[in-house]
Design a protein around this motif. Structure first.
Motif, PDB file in Angstrom:
ATOM      1  N   CYS A   9       3.710 -11.855  -3.119  1.00  0.00           N
ATOM      2  CA  CYS A   9       3.718 -12.038  -1.672  1.00  0.00           C
ATOM      3  C   CYS A   9       4.634 -13.182  -1.287  1.00  0.00           C
ATOM      4  N   SER A  10       4.446 -14.342  -1.893  1.00  0.00           N
ATOM      5  CA  SER A  10       5.214 -15.503  -1.499  1.00  0.00           C
ATOM      6  C   SER A  10       6.688 -15.326  -1.783  1.00  0.00           C
ATOM      7  N   ALA A  11       7.013 -14.522  -2.803  1.00  0.00           N
ATOM      8  CA  ALA A  11       8.414 -14.328  -3.139  1.00  0.00           C
ATOM      9  C   ALA A  11       9.147 -13.537  -2.082  1.00  0.00           C
ATOM     10  N   SER A  12       8.418 -12.768  -1.266  1.00  0.00           N
ATOM     11  CA  SER A  12       9.066 -11.931  -0.271  1.00  0.00           C
ATOM     12  C   SER A  12       9.194 -12.622   1.077  1.00  0.00           C
ATOM     13  N   LEU A  13       8.653 -13.837   1.198  1.00  0.00           N
ATOM     14  CA  LEU A  13       8.775 -14.573   2.436  1.00  0.00           C
ATOM     15  C   LEU A  13      10.118 -15.288   2.485  1.00  0.00           C
ATOM     16  N   SER A  14      10.676 -15.387   3.698  1.00  0.00           N
ATOM     17  CA  SER A  14      11.956 -16.054   3.845  1.00  0.00           C
ATOM     18  C   SER A  14      11.788 -17.539   3.596  1.00  0.00           C
ATOM     19  N   PRO A  15      12.739 -18.196   2.877  1.00  0.00           N
ATOM     20  CA  PRO A  15      12.658 -19.639   2.681  1.00  0.00           C
ATOM     21  C   PRO A  15      12.810 -20.351   4.024  1.00  0.00           C
ATOM     22  N   GLY A  65      -6.047  -0.410   4.028  1.00  0.00           N
ATOM     23  CA  GLY A  65      -5.551   0.815   3.411  1.00  0.00           C
ATOM     24  C   GLY A  65      -5.716   0.791   1.910  1.00  0.00           C
ATOM     25  N   ALA A  66      -6.349   1.814   1.371  1.00  0.00           N
ATOM     26  CA  ALA A  66      -6.599   1.875  -0.070  1.00  0.00           C
ATOM     27  C   ALA A  66      -5.313   1.950  -0.880  1.00  0.00           C
ATOM     28  N   SER A  67      -4.218   2.409  -0.227  1.00  0.00           N
ATOM     29  CA  SER A  67      -2.930   2.517  -0.920  1.00  0.00           C
ATOM     30  C   SER A  67      -1.856   1.634  -0.297  1.00  0.00           C
ATOM     31  N   PHE A  68      -2.203   0.908   0.752  1.00  0.00           N
ATOM     32  CA  PHE A  68      -1.234   0.061   1.445  1.00  0.00           C
ATOM     33  C   PHE A  68      -1.129  -1.266   0.704  1.00  0.00           C
ATOM     34  N   GLU A  69       0.060  -1.609   0.222  1.00  0.00           N
ATOM     35  CA  GLU A  69       0.205  -2.768  -0.656  1.00  0.00           C
ATOM     36  C   GLU A  69       1.320  -3.707  -0.217  1.00  0.00           C
ATOM     37  N   ASP A  70       1.679  -3.666   1.068  1.00  0.00           N
ATOM     38  CA  ASP A  70       2.662  -4.609   1.599  1.00  0.00           C
ATOM     39  C   ASP A  70       1.934  -5.935   1.831  1.00  0.00           C
ATOM     40  N   VAL A  71       2.039  -6.850   0.862  1.00  0.00           N
ATOM     41  CA  VAL A  71       1.199  -8.046   0.880  1.00  0.00           C
ATOM     42  C   VAL A  71       1.522  -8.986   2.033  1.00  0.00           C
ATOM     43  N   VAL A  72       2.743  -8.948   2.542  1.00  0.00           N
ATOM     44  CA  VAL A  72       3.079  -9.807   3.683  1.00  0.00           C
ATOM     45  C   VAL A  72       2.341  -9.323   4.926  1.00  0.00           C
ATOM     46  N   ASN A  76      -0.910 -11.178   6.996  1.00  0.00           N
ATOM     47  CA  ASN A  76      -0.900 -11.470   8.428  1.00  0.00           C
ATOM     48  C   ASN A  76      -1.958 -10.674   9.187  1.00  0.00           C
ATOM     49  N   LEU A  77      -2.210  -9.431   8.769  1.00  0.00           N
ATOM     50  CA  LEU A  77      -3.287  -8.649   9.372  1.00  0.00           C
ATOM     51  C   LEU A  77      -4.643  -9.324   9.145  1.00  0.00           C
ATOM     52  N   SER A  78      -4.844  -9.830   7.937  1.00  0.00           N
ATOM     53  CA  SER A  78      -6.106 -10.500   7.607  1.00  0.00           C
ATOM     54  C   SER A  78      -6.279 -11.763   8.434  1.00  0.00           C
ATOM     55  N   LEU A  79      -5.199 -12.479   8.650  1.00  0.00           N
ATOM     56  CA  LEU A  79      -5.227 -13.669   9.503  1.00  0.00           C
ATOM     57  C   LEU A  79      -5.678 -13.307  10.916  1.00  0.00           C
ATOM     58  N   VAL A  80      -5.017 -12.325  11.510  1.00  0.00           N
ATOM     59  CA  VAL A  80      -5.284 -11.954  12.898  1.00  0.00           C
ATOM     60  C   VAL A  80      -6.711 -11.447  13.072  1.00  0.00           C
ATOM     61  N   TYR A  81      -7.131 -10.525  12.207  1.00  0.00           N
ATOM     62  CA  TYR A  81      -8.447  -9.910  12.402  1.00  0.00           C
ATOM     63  C   TYR A  81      -9.598 -10.821  11.976  1.00  0.00           C
ATOM     64  N   VAL A 101      -5.163 -11.011   1.123  1.00  0.00           N
ATOM     65  CA  VAL A 101      -6.276 -11.016   2.080  1.00  0.00           C
ATOM     66  C   VAL A 101      -6.900 -12.400   2.163  1.00  0.00           C
ATOM     67  N   HIS A 102      -7.175 -12.993   1.017  1.00  0.00           N
ATOM     68  CA  HIS A 102      -7.777 -14.323   1.009  1.00  0.00           C
ATOM     69  C   HIS A 102      -6.860 -15.366   1.634  1.00  0.00           C
ATOM     70  N   ASP A 103      -5.572 -15.239   1.397  1.00  0.00           N
ATOM     71  CA  ASP A 103      -4.635 -16.194   1.970  1.00  0.00           C
ATOM     72  C   ASP A 103      -4.632 -16.085   3.495  1.00  0.00           C
ATOM     73  N   GLY A 104      -4.693 -14.859   4.004  1.00  0.00           N
ATOM     74  CA  GLY A 104      -4.760 -14.664   5.449  1.00  0.00           C
ATOM     75  C   GLY A 104      -6.037 -15.223   6.049  1.00  0.00           C
ATOM     76  N   ILE A 105      -7.162 -15.014   5.347  1.00  0.00           N
ATOM     77  CA  ILE A 105      -8.446 -15.540   5.822  1.00  0.00           C
ATOM     78  C   ILE A 105      -8.405 -17.062   5.898  1.00  0.00           C
ATOM     79  N   GLU A 106      -7.889 -17.690   4.843  1.00  0.00           N
ATOM     80  CA  GLU A 106      -7.844 -19.156   4.827  1.00  0.00           C
ATOM     81  C   GLU A 106      -6.874 -19.693   5.865  1.00  0.00           C
TER      82      GLU A 106
END
Length: 409
Positions: A9-15, A65-72, A76-81, A101-106
């Motif tokens: 996840c972190s590797a796909s975020l822009s620096p 989503g049971a098959s949705f694996e776009d961690v970014v 962010n979805l976990s953060l918002v909800y 998910v945990h990162d978004g919650i925190e």
């Protein structure tokens, strides 16, 4: 356990450039607007536990989503909800996804001290629509194709160009969640579905880690041996769970016998609450008002039957902003008043909550796509104006169940 965001996840975020870091430090004013919205709306998530929500009949689950694996996006979805007050976040049984998910919650809890929603992972006992991905070879596509698959995909998982903007793309596997809308629309019949079953041993290993509160088993309800084999394979790894959910379709007159059979299998070593997810019309909630009718019909038919096994009842499949309205019209939605009259564990229990998947991702996804076009992959909280827009959308949806600003009526 402090679950940090995994490398994928972190590797796909822009620096972050120095100017972005300065902007982040000036965002406190924007985040104050977010806090004020939560306070003004009256979100009770700092005092109401997920269990209490089930008991009161205002349980809300976000389905990543049971098959949705776009961690970014999942982060962010976990953060918002989490900020919007959901009780549970359901995700794929993959370590990187769980970490996201945990990162978004925190991240949400760093803005305002809301309570943590339960984290659930989804698995399957046999072939299931939620556990598949589309696939095709873009080199086989005619040059003059109008690419209807790209236009119809609700997850933005199909792209004509690759990530480098030059090569041919295809299906972005991490974004595809198997809705299947691209399959019949391809004019050349080039797209195929790849199905899979989550490995039982790998799932059992995941469940022994901290940070997973619940599990959901997707089943057709028609293969008792497959369900029994899966359940027995999880033995010894489910002792710490707070909830076991079974997601099943409407089988008509076979629904109750299937539920009774599965409950008999589970009850031997079930040490926590159980929930039945009524999957009315899988992965269709983002289509419109009509999509929720099958989910409500499933609920109406099941609630009317007295000989049901123990467990809470929750809707999914075709759920959207119109679902609760339909449930209330049918007098199916449990409230504090009805829960005081009937035992929640009895066979007379009403609908205790709603799970939102494609529709929940769609309404917030519009904001995430806007952010991505402007800033690339980013932490949503670093851009409070976007976070505020996303939160307004999510609160409006979650509020249909929670009855925010409506005195619980």
């Amino acid at each position: 356990m402090n679950m940090s965001l995994g490398f994928s996840c972190s590797a796909s975020l822009s620096p972050q450039l120095p100017s972005q870091l300065l902007a982040r430090n000036s965002n406190n004013g924007g985040l104050e607007k977010v806090k004020n919205l939560i306070t003004k709306t009256g979100i009770p998530s700092h005092i109401t536990s997920p269990l209490e929500s089930l008991q009161k009949g205002n349980w809300v689950k976000l389905i990543c989503g049971a098959s949705f694996e776009d961690v970014v996006d999942i982060r962010n979805l976990s953060l918002v909800y989490t900020l919007a007050g959901v009780d549970c976040i359901d995700c794929a049984a993959e370590s990187s996804v769980i970490n996201a998910v945990h990162d978004g919650i925190e991240a949400a809890r760093s803005i305002i001290p809301v309570r943590r929603p339960w984290v659930m992972i989804s698995i399957n006992d046999s072939e299931d629509l939620h556990f598949r991905k589309a696939e095709f070879d873009p080199d086989d596509c005619p040059i003059d194709c109008s690419r209807p698959c790209e236009n119809v995909c609700p997850a933005d998982a199909i792209s004509y160009l690759g990530k480098d903007g030059l090569s041919k793309g295809g299906v972005l596997a991490e974004r595809c969640y198997g809705c299947g809308r691209c399959l019949p629309i391809c004019p050349y019949d080039k797209i195929r579905a790849i199905t899979y079953i989550r490995d039982v041993a790998a799932t059992a290993k995941l469940l022994k880690q901290d940070g997973i509160d619940a599990i959901e088993i997707h089943t057709s309800g028609r293969e008792a041996d497959s369900f029994r084999e899966l359940w027995n394979g999880l033995e010894g790894s489910i002792d710490k769970l707070r909830l076991v959910a079974i997601s099943l379709p409407d089988l008509g007159e076979l629904t109750i016998p299937a539920m009774n059979s599965m409950y008999a299998t589970m009850n031997v070593n079930l040490h926590c609450l159980n929930l039945w997810q009524l999957d009315g019309r899988p992965m269709s909630g983002d289509i419109g008002r009509g999509a929720t009718r099958e989910a409500i019909k499933f609920a109406r038919d099941l609630v009317s039957i007295k000989d049901k096994p123990r467990g809470f009842l929750q809707l999914a499949g075709g759920t959207n902003a119109h679902t609760v309205e339909g449930l209330k019209r049918e007098r199916l939605f449990q409230t504090a008043a009805t829960s005081s009259e009937k035992s929640l564990d009895s066979s007379h229990a009403m609908i205790s909550g709603v799970a939102y998947g494609g529709y929940a991702r769609k309404i917030v996804g519009r904001v995430l796509r806007s952010l991505q076009s402007e800033q690339g992959y980013a932490h949503l909280e670093d851009y409070p104006d976007h976070l505020l827009k996303a939160l307004i959308e999510s609160i409006a949806l979650v509020g249909t169940v929670k009855s925010y600003n409506n005195n619980g009526s």
